[in-house]
Design a protein around this motif. Sequence first.
Motif, PDB file in Angstrom:
ATOM      1  N   TYR A  85     -49.851  84.784  73.007  1.00 18.49           N
ATOM      2  CA  TYR A  85     -50.271  84.349  74.337  1.00 18.49           C
ATOM      3  C   TYR A  85     -49.129  84.361  75.344  1.00 18.49           C
ATOM      4  CZ  TYR A  85     -48.223  79.679  73.513  1.00 18.49           C
ATOM      5  OH  TYR A  85     -47.362  78.640  73.260  1.00 18.49           O
ATOM      6  N   TYR A  86     -47.899  84.702  74.887  1.00 19.77           N
ATOM      7  CA  TYR A  86     -46.775  84.757  75.827  1.00 19.77           C
ATOM      8  C   TYR A  86     -45.673  85.634  75.248  1.00 19.77           C
ATOM      9  CZ  TYR A  86     -43.640  83.142  79.525  1.00 19.77           C
ATOM     10  OH  TYR A  86     -42.826  83.087  80.629  1.00 19.77           O
ATOM     11  N   LYS A  87     -45.188  86.580  76.058  1.00 23.99           N
ATOM     12  CA  LYS A  87     -44.070  87.445  75.671  1.00 23.99           C
ATOM     13  C   LYS A  87     -42.769  86.772  76.084  1.00 23.99           C
ATOM     14  CE  LYS A  87     -46.625  90.986  74.344  1.00 23.99           C
ATOM     15  NZ  LYS A  87     -46.621  91.470  72.942  1.00 23.99           N
ATOM     16  N   THR A  88     -41.787  86.769  75.202  1.00 26.30           N
ATOM     17  CA  THR A  88     -40.574  86.006  75.496  1.00 26.30           C
ATOM     18  C   THR A  88     -39.349  86.617  74.823  1.00 26.30           C
ATOM     19  OG1 THR A  88     -39.657  83.756  75.499  1.00 26.30           O
ATOM     20  CG2 THR A  88     -40.952  84.411  73.568  1.00 26.30           C
ATOM     21  N   GLY A  89     -38.260  85.859  74.833  1.00 22.56           N
ATOM     22  CA  GLY A  89     -37.009  86.284  74.220  1.00 22.56           C
ATOM     23  C   GLY A  89     -36.051  85.111  74.140  1.00 22.56           C
ATOM     24  N   GLU A  90     -34.792  85.404  73.832  1.00 25.59           N
ATOM     25  CA  GLU A  90     -33.759  84.365  73.693  1.00 25.59           C
ATOM     26  C   GLU A  90     -32.629  84.650  74.673  1.00 25.59           C
ATOM     27  OE1 GLU A  90     -33.060  82.079  70.544  1.00 25.59           O
ATOM     28  OE2 GLU A  90     -35.220  81.987  70.775  1.00 25.59           O
ATOM     29  N   SER A  91     -32.131  83.596  75.297  1.00 34.51           N
ATOM     30  CA  SER A  91     -31.010  83.733  76.214  1.00 34.51           C
ATOM     31  C   SER A  91     -29.960  82.670  75.923  1.00 34.51           C
ATOM     32  CB  SER A  91     -31.479  83.605  77.672  1.00 34.51           C
ATOM     33  OG  SER A  91     -32.244  84.721  78.059  1.00 34.51           O
ATOM     34  N   ALA A  92     -28.800  82.855  76.534  1.00 37.13           N
ATOM     35  CA  ALA A  92     -27.712  81.875  76.431  1.00 37.13           C
ATOM     36  C   ALA A  92     -27.462  81.274  77.801  1.00 37.13           C
ATOM     37  CB  ALA A  92     -26.445  82.534  75.905  1.00 37.13           C
ATOM     38  N   ILE A  93     -27.073  80.003  77.803  1.00 31.69           N
ATOM     39  CA  ILE A  93     -26.730  79.319  79.042  1.00 31.69           C
ATOM     40  C   ILE A  93     -25.378  78.644  78.843  1.00 31.69           C
ATOM     41  CG2 ILE A  93     -27.804  77.066  78.567  1.00 31.69           C
ATOM     42  CD1 ILE A  93     -29.022  77.213  81.383  1.00 31.69           C
ATOM     43  N   VAL A  94     -24.530  78.690  79.862  1.00 29.46           N
ATOM     44  CA  VAL A  94     -23.180  78.119  79.777  1.00 29.46           C
ATOM     45  C   VAL A  94     -22.916  77.310  81.041  1.00 29.46           C
ATOM     46  CG1 VAL A  94     -22.318  80.032  78.359  1.00 29.46           C
ATOM     47  CG2 VAL A  94     -22.122  80.152  80.856  1.00 29.46           C
ATOM     48  N   SER A  95     -21.830  76.549  81.045  1.00 25.95           N
ATOM     49  CA  SER A  95     -21.468  75.790  82.239  1.00 25.95           C
ATOM     50  C   SER A  95     -21.094  76.762  83.353  1.00 25.95           C
ATOM     51  CB  SER A  95     -20.318  74.831  81.946  1.00 25.95           C
ATOM     52  OG  SER A  95     -19.153  75.554  81.634  1.00 25.95           O
ATOM     53  N   ILE A  96     -21.202  76.306  84.578  1.00 28.05           N
ATOM     54  CA  ILE A  96     -21.037  77.172  85.734  1.00 28.05           C
ATOM     55  C   ILE A  96     -19.659  77.827  85.803  1.00 28.05           C
ATOM     56  CG2 ILE A  96     -20.253  75.345  87.288  1.00 28.05           C
ATOM     57  CD1 ILE A  96     -22.808  78.057  88.220  1.00 28.05           C
ATOM     58  N   ASN A  97     -18.644  77.185  85.215  1.00 32.80           N
ATOM     59  CA  ASN A  97     -17.268  77.707  85.289  1.00 32.80           C
ATOM     60  C   ASN A  97     -16.849  78.515  84.068  1.00 32.80           C
ATOM     61  OD1 ASN A  97     -16.741  76.448  87.831  1.00 32.80           O
ATOM     62  ND2 ASN A  97     -16.493  74.486  86.753  1.00 32.80           N
ATOM     63  N   ASN A  98     -17.761  78.712  83.134  1.00 33.44           N
ATOM     64  CA  ASN A  98     -17.438  79.448  81.911  1.00 33.44           C
ATOM     65  C   ASN A  98     -17.559  80.950  82.169  1.00 33.44           C
ATOM     66  OD1 ASN A  98     -17.561  80.759  79.352  1.00 33.44           O
ATOM     67  ND2 ASN A  98     -18.215  78.860  78.385  1.00 33.44           N
ATOM     68  N   ASN A  99     -16.442  81.634  82.083  1.00 29.50           N
ATOM     69  CA  ASN A  99     -16.429  83.089  82.278  1.00 29.50           C
ATOM     70  C   ASN A  99     -16.126  83.850  80.989  1.00 29.50           C
ATOM     71  OD1 ASN A  99     -16.909  82.945  85.142  1.00 29.50           O
ATOM     72  ND2 ASN A  99     -14.788  82.251  85.371  1.00 29.50           N
ATOM     73  N   ASP A 100     -16.036  83.114  79.878  1.00 26.60           N
ATOM     74  CA  ASP A 100     -15.693  83.735  78.597  1.00 26.60           C
ATOM     75  C   ASP A 100     -16.905  84.334  77.893  1.00 26.60           C
ATOM     76  OD1 ASP A 100     -13.039  82.985  78.916  1.00 26.60           O
ATOM     77  OD2 ASP A 100     -13.348  81.055  77.912  1.00 26.60           O
ATOM     78  N   ILE A 101     -18.079  83.756  78.118  1.00 26.83           N
ATOM     79  CA  ILE A 101     -19.283  84.201  77.414  1.00 26.83           C
ATOM     80  C   ILE A 101     -20.134  85.030  78.371  1.00 26.83           C
ATOM     81  CG2 ILE A 101     -21.392  83.444  76.251  1.00 26.83           C
ATOM     82  CD1 ILE A 101     -19.862  80.921  75.397  1.00 26.83           C
ATOM     83  N   THR A 102     -20.311  86.292  78.012  1.00 24.14           N
ATOM     84  CA  THR A 102     -21.065  87.211  78.872  1.00 24.14           C
ATOM     85  C   THR A 102     -22.191  87.933  78.141  1.00 24.14           C
ATOM     86  OG1 THR A 102     -19.454  88.955  78.406  1.00 24.14           O
ATOM     87  CG2 THR A 102     -19.083  87.605  80.381  1.00 24.14           C
ATOM     88  N   ASN A 103     -22.189  87.850  76.801  1.00 19.81           N
ATOM     89  CA  ASN A 103     -23.208  88.528  76.000  1.00 19.81           C
ATOM     90  C   ASN A 103     -23.226  87.928  74.602  1.00 19.81           C
ATOM     91  OD1 ASN A 103     -20.940  89.627  74.690  1.00 19.81           O
ATOM     92  ND2 ASN A 103     -20.973  91.439  76.018  1.00 19.81           N
ATOM     93  N   ALA A 104     -24.084  88.470  73.734  1.00 18.13           N
ATOM     94  CA  ALA A 104     -24.202  87.931  72.384  1.00 18.13           C
ATOM     95  C   ALA A 104     -22.895  88.043  71.604  1.00 18.13           C
ATOM     96  CB  ALA A 104     -25.320  88.659  71.633  1.00 18.13           C
ATOM     97  N   GLU A 105     -22.190  89.139  71.775  1.00 20.67           N
ATOM     98  CA  GLU A 105     -20.949  89.354  71.037  1.00 20.67           C
ATOM     99  C   GLU A 105     -19.912  88.282  71.363  1.00 20.67           C
ATOM    100  OE1 GLU A 105     -18.550  91.354  68.262  1.00 20.67           O
ATOM    101  OE2 GLU A 105     -20.687  91.594  68.728  1.00 20.67           O
TER     102      GLU A 105
END
Length: 251
Positions: A109-129
């Motif tokens: 009943y709904y198409k979805t996926g998984e995402s990541a969320i970080v603090s506004i000042n975090n520039n280290d995490i940009t993708n799954a890797e």
Amino acid sequence: MRRFQKLKHWLIAIPLSLAAVFASADEELVVGCNTSFLPFEFKQGDEYVGFDIDLWREIAKGLGVKWRLQPMDFGGLVPALQTRNIDVVLAGLYIKEERRKVIDYSDSYYKTGESAIVSINNNDITNAESLKGKVVAAETGTATVSYLQSLKTVDVRQYPNIVNALLELQTGRIDAVVHDTPNLVYYANTEGKGKVKLITPPIVTGLDYGIGFQKGSRWVEPVNKELAKIKADGRYEQLHRKWFGQAPDPA
């Protein structure tokens, strides 16, 4: 005798959805839902509201069945189905082949996926890797936990409720939260606005939500018929616009 035979044939011919209504005249379905999965189900004032709950209300109306909500942490929902303490799971439940061994599902009943969320000042995490080597939170009992563990070097912290994980993100004790994309999008645009940012694109796509049932439940087919009606007559789009502010993506 002929009257009995006619009655017997008529009963056999009753559609399954109608038969389910007759069978459930004095029955109340217990519907387990996640305690805080915005905007699908969450507490507002003294009641639980959300897309899932509105959708189920339309399904139940079509079936003519009585029901009541049983709010629970996500990790307890499937076990509660297995022990027959609840009849239905309504909680953004991924349709997974492994789970099919112990429960049944409605159609997607709904198409979805998984995402990541970080603090506004975090520039280290940009993708799954870039989650590797980081402290990452997920909700106990979800497919997210298995996914993060498959990345090997991620320090996975499990929380019974995703709200707790998001609060931990604000304290700085964890680096990221990975969860269902629509839930994190909603949070980033409401309570978390200006505090967090969503990593795009999603780290996992192509997932489906289904309504969960006890193995062998007679409710699966009637519910699927009601779902099809709701999608066909425009009610699904209305609910989607109400909770997500836009029409659903084309199938």
